[in-house]
Design a protein around this motif. Sequence first.
Motif, PDB file in Angstrom:
ATOM      1  N   HIS A  12       0.821  -1.208   0.000  1.00 23.67           N
ATOM      2  CA  HIS A  12       0.000   0.000   0.000  1.00 23.67           C
ATOM      3  C   HIS A  12       0.853   1.254   0.000  1.00 23.67           C
ATOM      4  CE1 HIS A  12      -3.402  -2.537   0.634  1.00 23.67           C
ATOM      5  NE2 HIS A  12      -3.000  -2.932   1.817  1.00 23.67           N
ATOM      6  N   ASP A  13       0.392   2.264  -0.737  1.00 16.73           N
ATOM      7  CA  ASP A  13       1.060   3.560  -0.737  1.00 16.73           C
ATOM      8  C   ASP A  13       0.502   4.483   0.337  1.00 16.73           C
ATOM      9  OD1 ASP A  13       2.775   2.954  -2.791  1.00 16.73           O
ATOM     10  OD2 ASP A  13       1.456   3.731  -4.347  1.00 16.73           O
ATOM     11  N   GLU A  14      -0.596   4.097   0.973  1.00 16.88           N
ATOM     12  CA  GLU A  14      -1.210   4.926   2.003  1.00 16.88           C
ATOM     13  C   GLU A  14      -0.733   4.480   3.373  1.00 16.88           C
ATOM     14  OE1 GLU A  14      -5.432   5.165   1.685  1.00 16.88           O
ATOM     15  OE2 GLU A  14      -5.370   5.444  -0.473  1.00 16.88           O
ATOM     16  N   TRP A  15      -0.710   5.434   4.314  1.00 15.28           N
ATOM     17  CA  TRP A  15      -0.301   5.113   5.679  1.00 15.28           C
ATOM     18  C   TRP A  15      -1.365   4.281   6.373  1.00 15.28           C
ATOM     19  CZ3 TRP A  15       4.435   5.975   7.549  1.00 15.28           C
ATOM     20  CH2 TRP A  15       5.233   6.944   6.930  1.00 15.28           C
ATOM     21  N   ARG A  30       3.768   2.369   5.741  1.00 14.13           N
ATOM     22  CA  ARG A  30       3.393   2.331   4.333  1.00 14.13           C
ATOM     23  C   ARG A  30       4.598   1.753   3.603  1.00 14.13           C
ATOM     24  NH1 ARG A  30       3.365   8.519   1.973  1.00 14.13           N
ATOM     25  NH2 ARG A  30       5.599   8.833   2.151  1.00 14.13           N
ATOM     26  N   GLY A  54       0.573  12.810   5.633  1.00 16.39           N
ATOM     27  CA  GLY A  54      -0.400  11.882   5.062  1.00 16.39           C
ATOM     28  C   GLY A  54      -0.800  10.779   6.014  1.00 16.39           C
ATOM     29  N   PRO A  56      -3.000   9.192   8.703  1.00 15.69           N
ATOM     30  CA  PRO A  56      -4.391   9.449   9.128  1.00 15.69           C
ATOM     31  C   PRO A  56      -4.500   9.554  10.643  1.00 15.69           C
ATOM     32  CG  PRO A  56      -4.128   7.158   8.509  1.00 15.69           C
ATOM     33  CD  PRO A  56      -2.820   7.832   8.218  1.00 15.69           C
TER      34      PRO A  56
END
Length: 129
Positions: A12-15, A30, A54, A56
């Motif tokens: 995944h590129d998202e945290w 990430r 970035g 959340p």
Amino acid sequence: MSDSSAEVNEEHDEWIVYFDEETQQAVATRAGESITFDLSELDDAGLEALAELGIPVSEARSWEGELCRAACWGAAAAGCAWVGTACAAGTVVTIGGFALPCVWATVAACGASGAGASVCSDWCTSTYG
């Protein structure tokens, strides 16, 4: 903030944020990166800095902390509004022998309410996350 040996989610590129029971710290991961942080040591500015990366932070905050901060700012708004409605324009309020125009009493009450809410909000963050 320091690197952690926690397992990194390479797909995944998202945290992704989770709480590590062993270290008692929050971990954000990430692809190829991992950051650990102690939520009790972060104030609102620290959480905002994480959000800018970035991460959340809404997942990192507890519902108790959110509710506590909302109560702080709600009480401040109510205090400011109460003084504003209690004072009619052009009237004077006497406080301990001092006569103050109502407009200045309203300004002072709203300023004090905002300052109190800020202190209260920081306390909520340090207590509940």
